[in-house]
Design a protein around this motif. Structure first.
Motif, PDB file in Angstrom:
ATOM      1  N   GLN A 132       0.830  -1.204   0.000  1.00 28.79           N
ATOM      2  CA  GLN A 132       0.000   0.000   0.000  1.00 28.79           C
ATOM      3  C   GLN A 132       0.865   1.255   0.000  1.00 28.79           C
ATOM      4  O   GLN A 132       0.551   2.245  -0.677  1.00 28.79           O
ATOM      5  CB  GLN A 132      -0.941   0.020   1.194  1.00 28.79           C
ATOM      6  N   ILE A 146       3.865   1.601  -1.262  1.00 33.63           N
ATOM      7  CA  ILE A 146       4.449   1.766  -2.597  1.00 33.63           C
ATOM      8  C   ILE A 146       3.403   2.295  -3.563  1.00 33.63           C
ATOM      9  O   ILE A 146       3.657   3.232  -4.330  1.00 33.63           O
ATOM     10  CB  ILE A 146       5.040   0.430  -3.097  1.00 33.63           C
ATOM     11  N   GLU A 147       2.205   1.704  -3.510  1.00 31.01           N
ATOM     12  CA  GLU A 147       1.132   2.116  -4.424  1.00 31.01           C
ATOM     13  C   GLU A 147       0.682   3.552  -4.179  1.00 31.01           C
ATOM     14  O   GLU A 147       0.246   4.227  -5.111  1.00 31.01           O
ATOM     15  CB  GLU A 147      -0.060   1.162  -4.304  1.00 31.01           C
ATOM     16  N   SER A 148       0.813   4.027  -2.942  1.00 26.05           N
ATOM     17  CA  SER A 148       0.403   5.403  -2.646  1.00 26.05           C
ATOM     18  C   SER A 148       1.558   6.400  -2.764  1.00 26.05           C
ATOM     19  O   SER A 148       1.398   7.576  -2.464  1.00 26.05           O
ATOM     20  CB  SER A 148      -0.228   5.485  -1.254  1.00 26.05           C
ATOM     21  N   GLY A 149       2.734   5.905  -3.178  1.00 22.95           N
ATOM     22  CA  GLY A 149       3.861   6.803  -3.439  1.00 22.95           C
ATOM     23  C   GLY A 149       4.556   7.309  -2.193  1.00 22.95           C
ATOM     24  O   GLY A 149       5.099   8.420  -2.196  1.00 22.95           O
ATOM     25  N   ARG A 150       4.582   6.517  -1.134  1.00 23.25           N
ATOM     26  CA  ARG A 150       5.233   6.936   0.109  1.00 23.25           C
ATOM     27  C   ARG A 150       6.737   7.067  -0.091  1.00 23.25           C
ATOM     28  O   ARG A 150       7.329   6.495  -1.009  1.00 23.25           O
ATOM     29  CB  ARG A 150       4.959   5.918   1.217  1.00 23.25           C
ATOM     30  N   ASP A 151       7.344   7.777   0.823  1.00 23.35           N
ATOM     31  CA  ASP A 151       8.777   8.031   0.803  1.00 23.35           C
ATOM     32  C   ASP A 151       9.569   6.724   0.851  1.00 23.35           C
ATOM     33  O   ASP A 151       9.205   5.788   1.574  1.00 23.35           O
ATOM     34  CB  ASP A 151       9.135   8.901   2.013  1.00 23.35           C
ATOM     35  N   CYS A 152      10.652   6.681   0.099  1.00 20.31           N
ATOM     36  CA  CYS A 152      11.511   5.502   0.004  1.00 20.31           C
ATOM     37  C   CYS A 152      12.004   5.056   1.382  1.00 20.31           C
ATOM     38  O   CYS A 152      12.020   3.866   1.694  1.00 20.31           O
ATOM     39  CB  CYS A 152      12.690   5.810  -0.910  1.00 20.31           C
ATOM     40  N   VAL A 200       9.325   3.137   3.236  1.00 20.70           N
ATOM     41  CA  VAL A 200       9.101   1.820   2.633  1.00 20.70           C
ATOM     42  C   VAL A 200      10.218   0.860   3.046  1.00 20.70           C
ATOM     43  O   VAL A 200       9.956  -0.271   3.464  1.00 20.70           O
ATOM     44  CB  VAL A 200       9.001   1.916   1.085  1.00 20.70           C
TER      45      VAL A 200
END
Length: 91
Positions: free
Chosen positions: A28, A30-36, A39
């Motif tokens: 989720q 990754i799919e929502s574009g969270r900070d590296c 993740v």
């Protein structure tokens, strides 16, 4: 090979369910574009949970092998060698 009863590994199942939840959360993120960084932090936590589950399985198997050795089981040494190999695969 060493066989386990379900109750012997109940804490392992809890760890694996926690890791399963962590993996869902990572997907989720990754799919929502969270900070590296976020993740990777969660991925490392999930990885540690899986490693600990594996080590607990092997430790439980080693305990069973020691009990078999004391009882004079001829399969104990072969089981122990196989568990040692599995342990090293996790290290």
């Amino acid at each position: 090979m060493v066989k386990f009863e379900a109750d012997e590994l109940s804490d392992v199942v809890k760890r694996l369910r926690r890791a399963q939840g962590q993996l869902g959360g990572i997907i989720q993120m990754i799919e929502s574009g969270r900070d590296c960084k976020d993740v990777i932090t969660q991925l490392a936590a999930a990885s540690r949970a899986l490693d600990r589950a594996g080590f607990k399985i092997i430790a439980t198997g080693m305990d069973k092998c020691l009990a078999e050795e004391r009882a004079g089981s001829p399969e104990a040494e072969a089981n122990r060698a196989q568990l040692e190999k599995l342990f090293l695969s996790l290290a």
